[in-house]
Design a protein around this motif. Structure first.
Motif, PDB file in Angstrom:
ATOM      1  N   ILE A  98       0.872  -1.348   0.117  1.00 61.94           N
ATOM      2  CA  ILE A  98       0.051  -0.138  -0.075  1.00 61.94           C
ATOM      3  C   ILE A  98       0.965   1.229   0.026  1.00 61.94           C
ATOM      4  O   ILE A  98       1.817   1.465   0.540  1.00 61.94           O
ATOM      5  N   PHE A  99       0.564   2.182  -0.816  1.00 62.90           N
ATOM      6  CA  PHE A  99       1.256   3.261  -0.916  1.00 62.90           C
ATOM      7  C   PHE A  99       0.472   4.569  -0.120  1.00 62.90           C
ATOM      8  O   PHE A  99      -0.450   5.141  -0.452  1.00 62.90           O
ATOM      9  N   PRO A 100       1.063   4.801   1.130  1.00 63.32           N
ATOM     10  CA  PRO A 100       0.662   6.100   1.653  1.00 63.32           C
ATOM     11  C   PRO A 100       0.766   7.494   1.100  1.00 63.32           C
ATOM     12  O   PRO A 100       1.630   7.304   0.057  1.00 63.32           O
ATOM     13  N   ALA A 148      -4.988   7.612  -3.875  1.00 63.79           N
ATOM     14  CA  ALA A 148      -5.047   6.694  -2.847  1.00 63.79           C
ATOM     15  C   ALA A 148      -5.966   5.597  -3.055  1.00 63.79           C
ATOM     16  O   ALA A 148      -6.140   4.629  -2.481  1.00 63.79           O
ATOM     17  N   GLY A 149      -6.795   5.859  -4.038  1.00 61.86           N
ATOM     18  CA  GLY A 149      -7.897   4.671  -4.380  1.00 61.86           C
ATOM     19  C   GLY A 149      -7.451   3.459  -5.016  1.00 61.86           C
ATOM     20  O   GLY A 149      -6.390   3.562  -5.697  1.00 61.86           O
ATOM     21  N   LEU A 150      -8.016   2.297  -5.023  1.00 59.06           N
ATOM     22  CA  LEU A 150      -7.544   1.216  -5.575  1.00 59.06           C
ATOM     23  C   LEU A 150      -7.692   1.316  -7.174  1.00 59.06           C
ATOM     24  O   LEU A 150      -8.763   1.267  -7.774  1.00 59.06           O
ATOM     25  N   ASP A 151      -6.605   1.631  -7.948  1.00 58.49           N
ATOM     26  CA  ASP A 151      -6.396   1.752  -9.236  1.00 58.49           C
ATOM     27  C   ASP A 151      -7.517   2.745  -9.638  1.00 58.49           C
ATOM     28  O   ASP A 151      -8.130   2.507 -10.838  1.00 58.49           O
ATOM     29  N   ASP A 199     -14.351   6.558 -15.623  1.00 61.94           N
ATOM     30  CA  ASP A 199     -15.838   6.532 -15.310  1.00 61.94           C
ATOM     31  C   ASP A 199     -15.901   5.390 -14.310  1.00 61.94           C
ATOM     32  O   ASP A 199     -15.956   4.259 -14.555  1.00 61.94           O
ATOM     33  N   ASP A 200     -16.343   5.932 -12.882  1.00 60.97           N
ATOM     34  CA  ASP A 200     -16.489   4.868 -11.933  1.00 60.97           C
ATOM     35  C   ASP A 200     -17.408   3.829 -12.141  1.00 60.97           C
ATOM     36  O   ASP A 200     -17.620   2.897 -11.677  1.00 60.97           O
TER      37      ASP A 200
END
Length: 309
Positions: A98-100, A148-151, A199-200
């Protein structure tokens, strides 16, 4: 008049498995200054459970690059060491940590990820396998700006490829090289590739593959079973159990035979599915070598009528 050569970017490379190796080699060959290579720590592997460095660590050491293998990037010390590299960009490929936010913000251009799908489809840990399992016609590589979100970050560059009859192993190898080429292309002129917001509403999630999930479900159609076999090849290997032993199916073909799902229909080991049937063409008993169907049937008989569900 002297023409100045443009300054090469100063990079960190962050990756762990074989998928990441072509990108590391490509960036090194292109002459980028790789200040450090980050990879997950060595893990115990093999019969002797010997500590084994990751594929990326092995190649980085072979290339004479500095390697760092922190257990986490969450500590102030790890973040300060990363910031002290004064990077233009960090290139990331299947790193696994995980990247802070402090890590994401440290390089001037941020952290750039090589992701093995056509985002926003198949965000997450297993995009190649999930695309095959879903019966997708194509997949590809997306170069994206990490956040911060996953991809979820902005997309910078994409390239698609047909899935056809490829296994996860074959497709991963192809995408690894594509990703390496695309990253070199992007870094050569980032100004040519304006970011595109994802586009989520179109996003799907590629959760991690579990070993038990690889048990073949003959209650599906024969086509879906074939997807399972290709998606789990080479690992963890699509399997069924018989007589207390586990058997991996590495390749199979669809036939038009029919019967109760999971039932062995004939002496050629045709196995009924909910729609059609499959016949293994490459099979492996646990602890033994892979065998063609003819070789396998020479030593093992699974009686007609046996249920493998």
């Amino acid at each position: 008049m002297t023409v100045e050569t443009p300054t090469k970017l100063r990079l960190a490379f962050m990756g762990t498995p074989d998928f990441a190796v072509p990108a590391l080699r490509a960036l090194h060959a292109a002459g980028y200054e790789i200040a450090a290579v980050y990879s997950q720590p060595p893990r115990r592997a093999g019969r002797g459970k010997k500590l084994t460095p990751s594929p990326v660590q092995k190649v980085a050491e072979e290339l004479g690059l500095e390697v760092r293998v922190p257990v986490s990037l969450k500590s102030e010390e790890a973040q300060a060491e990363f910031a002290a590299l004064y990077l233009d960009a960090a290139v990331v490929a299947a790193y696994g940590l995980i990247f802070p936010q402090a890590i994401l913000d440290a390089p001037k251009m941020g952290c750039l990820n090589i992701h093995g799908s056509l985002l926003p489809r198949w965000r997450g840990a297993a995009p190649v396998q999930r695309a095959i399992l879903a019966g997708d016609q194509e997949t590809g590589i997306t170069i994206m700006q990490m956040e911060a979100g996953l991809d979820t970050g902005p997309m910078l560059l994409k390239c698609s490829t047909p899935i056809a009859e490829k296994t996860a192993g074959e497709l991963t190898e192809e995408l690894a090289q594509t990703g390496a080429d695309l990253m070199v292309q992007y870094l050569a002129s980032p100004e040519d590739y304006p970011p595109e917001i994802q586009d989520d509403a179109l996003a799907t999630y590629a959760k991690k593959i579990t070993k038990e999930e690889a048990r073949v479900n003959f209650g599906q159609s024969a086509a879906a079973v074939l997807h399972q076999i290709r998606a789990y090849n080479p690992a963890p290997g699509a399997f069924f159990e018989f007589g207390g032993d586990r058997y991996r199916i590495h390749a199979a073909e669809v036939t038009q035979a029919s019967g109760s799902a999971g039932t062995v229909l004939d002496d050629d080991m045709t196995i009924a599915c909910s729609d059609g049937a499959v016949k293994p063409t490459l099979i492996q008993k646990a602890g033994r070598p892979k065998l063609t169907l003819a070789e396998f049937l020479n030593g093992t008989q699974i009686p007609v009528g046996t249920s493998l569900q």
